[in-house]
Design a protein around this motif. Structure first.
Motif, PDB file in Angstrom:
ATOM      1  N   ALA A 133      53.771   5.719  30.557  1.00  0.00           N
ATOM      2  CA  ALA A 133      52.891   5.122  29.783  1.00  0.00           C
ATOM      3  C   ALA A 133      51.880   4.266  30.720  1.00  0.00           C
ATOM      4  O   ALA A 133      50.788   4.061  30.231  1.00  0.00           O
ATOM      5  CB  ALA A 133      53.428   4.123  28.915  1.00  0.00           C
ATOM      6  N   PHE A 134      52.300   4.044  31.855  1.00  0.00           N
ATOM      7  CA  PHE A 134      51.364   3.399  32.921  1.00  0.00           C
ATOM      8  C   PHE A 134      50.852   4.320  33.864  1.00  0.00           C
ATOM      9  O   PHE A 134      50.294   3.595  34.966  1.00  0.00           O
ATOM     10  CB  PHE A 134      52.292   2.199  33.440  1.00  0.00           C
ATOM     11  N   ARG A 135      50.558   5.269  33.950  1.00  0.00           N
ATOM     12  CA  ARG A 135      49.966   6.365  34.670  1.00  0.00           C
ATOM     13  C   ARG A 135      48.711   5.975  35.286  1.00  0.00           C
ATOM     14  O   ARG A 135      47.892   5.318  34.654  1.00  0.00           O
ATOM     15  CB  ARG A 135      49.912   7.678  33.957  1.00  0.00           C
ATOM     16  N   MET A 136      48.685   6.064  36.323  1.00  0.00           N
ATOM     17  CA  MET A 136      47.315   5.572  37.216  1.00  0.00           C
ATOM     18  C   MET A 136      47.054   4.084  36.906  1.00  0.00           C
ATOM     19  O   MET A 136      45.808   3.699  36.743  1.00  0.00           O
ATOM     20  CB  MET A 136      46.218   6.543  36.770  1.00  0.00           C
ATOM     21  N   ALA A 137      47.995   3.301  36.820  1.00  0.00           N
ATOM     22  CA  ALA A 137      47.808   1.810  36.488  1.00  0.00           C
ATOM     23  C   ALA A 137      47.166   1.047  37.933  1.00  0.00           C
ATOM     24  O   ALA A 137      47.642   1.712  38.989  1.00  0.00           O
ATOM     25  CB  ALA A 137      49.116   1.026  36.194  1.00  0.00           C
ATOM     26  N   THR A 138      46.278   0.042  37.459  1.00  0.00           N
ATOM     27  CA  THR A 138      45.817  -0.927  38.540  1.00  0.00           C
ATOM     28  C   THR A 138      46.011  -2.001  37.573  1.00  0.00           C
ATOM     29  O   THR A 138      46.434  -2.256  36.482  1.00  0.00           O
ATOM     30  CB  THR A 138      44.447  -0.714  38.679  1.00  0.00           C
ATOM     31  N   GLY A 139      45.749  -3.234  38.092  1.00  0.00           N
ATOM     32  CA  GLY A 139      46.092  -4.400  37.384  1.00  0.00           C
ATOM     33  C   GLY A 139      46.525  -5.653  38.467  1.00  0.00           C
ATOM     34  O   GLY A 139      46.306  -5.480  39.814  1.00  0.00           O
ATOM     35  N   TYR A 140      47.156  -6.466  38.023  1.00  0.00           N
ATOM     36  CA  TYR A 140      47.709  -7.700  38.923  1.00  0.00           C
ATOM     37  C   TYR A 140      48.851  -8.309  37.996  1.00  0.00           C
ATOM     38  O   TYR A 140      48.893  -8.261  36.779  1.00  0.00           O
ATOM     39  CB  TYR A 140      46.769  -8.907  39.096  1.00  0.00           C
ATOM     40  N   ALA A 141      49.923  -8.854  38.820  1.00  0.00           N
ATOM     41  CA  ALA A 141      50.967  -9.691  38.342  1.00  0.00           C
ATOM     42  C   ALA A 141      50.748 -11.148  38.650  1.00  0.00           C
ATOM     43  O   ALA A 141      50.513 -11.578  39.910  1.00  0.00           O
ATOM     44  CB  ALA A 141      52.290  -9.037  38.708  1.00  0.00           C
ATOM     45  N   ARG A 142      50.957 -12.111  37.870  1.00  0.00           N
ATOM     46  CA  ARG A 142      50.989 -13.391  38.120  1.00  0.00           C
ATOM     47  C   ARG A 142      52.418 -13.747  37.990  1.00  0.00           C
ATOM     48  O   ARG A 142      52.876 -13.459  36.960  1.00  0.00           O
ATOM     49  CB  ARG A 142      49.988 -14.233  37.422  1.00  0.00           C
ATOM     50  N   THR A 143      52.898 -14.494  39.164  1.00  0.00           N
ATOM     51  CA  THR A 143      54.346 -14.773  38.925  1.00  0.00           C
ATOM     52  C   THR A 143      54.438 -16.194  39.259  1.00  0.00           C
ATOM     53  O   THR A 143      53.823 -16.981  40.146  1.00  0.00           O
ATOM     54  CB  THR A 143      54.988 -13.971  39.945  1.00  0.00           C
ATOM     55  N   ARG A 144      55.542 -16.892  38.796  1.00  0.00           N
ATOM     56  CA  ARG A 144      56.040 -18.241  39.118  1.00  0.00           C
ATOM     57  C   ARG A 144      57.498 -18.328  39.076  1.00  0.00           C
ATOM     58  O   ARG A 144      58.203 -17.637  38.391  1.00  0.00           O
ATOM     59  CB  ARG A 144      55.471 -19.333  37.785  1.00  0.00           C
ATOM     60  N   VAL A 145      57.995 -19.109  40.216  1.00  0.00           N
ATOM     61  CA  VAL A 145      59.365 -19.200  40.398  1.00  0.00           C
ATOM     62  C   VAL A 145      60.035 -20.198  39.188  1.00  0.00           C
ATOM     63  O   VAL A 145      59.491 -21.242  39.239  1.00  0.00           O
ATOM     64  CB  VAL A 145      59.736 -19.773  41.633  1.00  0.00           C
ATOM     65  N   THR A 146      61.009 -19.621  38.654  1.00  0.00           N
ATOM     66  CA  THR A 146      61.702 -20.534  37.735  1.00  0.00           C
ATOM     67  C   THR A 146      63.109 -21.110  38.067  1.00  0.00           C
ATOM     68  O   THR A 146      63.414 -21.927  37.571  1.00  0.00           O
ATOM     69  CB  THR A 146      61.726 -19.661  36.410  1.00  0.00           C
ATOM     70  N   TYR A 147      63.499 -20.278  39.083  1.00  0.00           N
ATOM     71  CA  TYR A 147      64.791 -20.997  39.757  1.00  0.00           C
ATOM     72  C   TYR A 147      64.862 -20.320  41.510  1.00  0.00           C
ATOM     73  O   TYR A 147      64.343 -19.252  41.438  1.00  0.00           O
ATOM     74  CB  TYR A 147      65.936 -20.211  39.099  1.00  0.00           C
ATOM     75  N   ALA A 148      65.249 -21.263  42.334  1.00  0.00           N
ATOM     76  CA  ALA A 148      65.254 -20.680  43.582  1.00  0.00           C
ATOM     77  C   ALA A 148      66.302 -21.782  44.306  1.00  0.00           C
ATOM     78  O   ALA A 148      66.084 -22.795  44.060  1.00  0.00           O
ATOM     79  CB  ALA A 148      63.864 -21.101  44.394  1.00  0.00           C
ATOM     80  N   ASN A 149      67.246 -20.891  44.956  1.00  0.00           N
ATOM     81  CA  ASN A 149      68.293 -21.618  45.838  1.00  0.00           C
ATOM     82  C   ASN A 149      67.936 -21.468  47.146  1.00  0.00           C
ATOM     83  O   ASN A 149      68.139 -20.374  47.758  1.00  0.00           O
ATOM     84  CB  ASN A 149      69.625 -21.113  45.309  1.00  0.00           C
ATOM     85  N   ALA A 150      67.433 -22.575  47.840  1.00  0.00           N
ATOM     86  CA  ALA A 150      67.263 -22.156  49.375  1.00  0.00           C
ATOM     87  C   ALA A 150      68.330 -22.014  50.121  1.00  0.00           C
ATOM     88  O   ALA A 150      68.359 -21.408  51.280  1.00  0.00           O
ATOM     89  CB  ALA A 150      66.721 -23.682  49.764  1.00  0.00           C
ATOM     90  N   GLU A 151      69.628 -22.553  49.828  1.00  0.00           N
ATOM     91  CA  GLU A 151      70.872 -22.219  50.534  1.00  0.00           C
ATOM     92  C   GLU A 151      71.053 -20.700  50.618  1.00  0.00           C
ATOM     93  O   GLU A 151      71.534 -20.188  51.554  1.00  0.00           O
ATOM     94  CB  GLU A 151      71.893 -23.146  50.011  1.00  0.00           C
ATOM     95  N   ASN A 152      71.256 -20.090  49.541  1.00  0.00           N
ATOM     96  CA  ASN A 152      71.607 -18.655  49.382  1.00  0.00           C
ATOM     97  C   ASN A 152      70.558 -17.774  49.329  1.00  0.00           C
ATOM     98  O   ASN A 152      71.041 -16.482  49.396  1.00  0.00           O
ATOM     99  CB  ASN A 152      72.631 -18.539  48.423  1.00  0.00           C
ATOM    100  N   GLY A 153      69.493 -18.194  48.789  1.00  0.00           N
ATOM    101  CA  GLY A 153      68.291 -17.146  48.771  1.00  0.00           C
ATOM    102  C   GLY A 153      68.165 -16.703  47.658  1.00  0.00           C
ATOM    103  O   GLY A 153      67.238 -15.851  47.241  1.00  0.00           O
ATOM    104  N   ASP A 154      69.037 -16.894  46.381  1.00  0.00           N
ATOM    105  CA  ASP A 154      68.877 -16.280  45.046  1.00  0.00           C
ATOM    106  C   ASP A 154      67.424 -17.081  44.445  1.00  0.00           C
ATOM    107  O   ASP A 154      67.108 -18.112  44.662  1.00  0.00           O
ATOM    108  CB  ASP A 154      70.155 -16.823  44.242  1.00  0.00           C
ATOM    109  N   ALA A 155      66.777 -16.245  43.744  1.00  0.00           N
ATOM    110  CA  ALA A 155      65.631 -16.817  42.930  1.00  0.00           C
ATOM    111  C   ALA A 155      65.380 -15.915  41.641  1.00  0.00           C
ATOM    112  O   ALA A 155      65.735 -14.888  41.508  1.00  0.00           O
ATOM    113  CB  ALA A 155      64.162 -16.515  43.966  1.00  0.00           C
TER     114      ALA A 155
END
Length: 180
Positions: A147-169
């Motif tokens: 359904a997204f053939r030949m797509a262009t565009g952008y993704a806006r992302t925001r971190v909702t969880y991040a663990n600096a000790e183990n790298g999970d996000a």
């Protein structure tokens, strides 16, 4: 015999024809979902596959392969709608920061877009892990299939969880796709 050898390259050429495409109507689709990059635990979704051969590098220049789940809600246990497969290289020298060059295919395995995907290839700019949830980052969409053939565009992302000790996000994604 020489005649046959001289003719072989002529018959080995590919066939090509240029035709005028029929007009297509461009569509716009907006998506909202959550991405969970889990590096720790017994069953990680993202795994380091290469590290630099230098002492005390931490995660700097680590190449990570991922097969991360996509969900409807911010919890990892919410309804799964697909997965993200790809790689990224951790490019921040400072262990309290995150920056990466990121390539991933976001594939949907249920719902209206089942079997479709779009690709991101972008740089995730330098972000302080402790303050990551305060920033909205924009990434480039570079293609798609189904359904997204030949797509262009952008993704806006925001971190909702991040663990600096183990790298999970976990990240919230708002994606705008232009496709046919």
């Amino acid at each position: 015999m020489i005649y046959l050898l001289a003719m072989a390259p002529v018959y080995g050429q590919y066939y090509s024809e240029t035709v005028r495409p029929r007009p297509r109507v461009e569509k716009m689709t907006r998506l909202h979902f959550y991405f969970h990059d889990i590096i720790s635990g017994k069953n990680p979704a993202a795994v380091p596959i290469a590290r630099p051969n230098i002492t005390n590098a931490g995660l700097f220049l680590t190449l990570i392969a991922m097969d991360d789940p996509l969900t409807v809600g911010p919890e990892l246990t919410s309804t799964n709608i697909g997965n993200t497969q790809g790689i990224y290289v951790w490019t921040a020298k400072d262990p309290t920061m995150f920056s990466a060059v990121f390539y991933a295919d976001f594939a949907f395995t249920s719902g209206r877009f089942n079997g479709s995907s779009f690709g991101l290839f972008s740089r995730y700019p330098m972000t302080e892990i402790a303050r990551a949830s305060e920033q909205v980052i924009e990434l480039a969409v570079v293609g798609g299939r189904g359904a997204f053939r030949m797509a262009t565009g952008y993704a806006r992302t925001r971190v909702t969880y991040a663990n600096a000790e183990n790298g999970d996000a976990s990240l919230e994604f708002d994606v705008t796709l232009y496709h046919y």
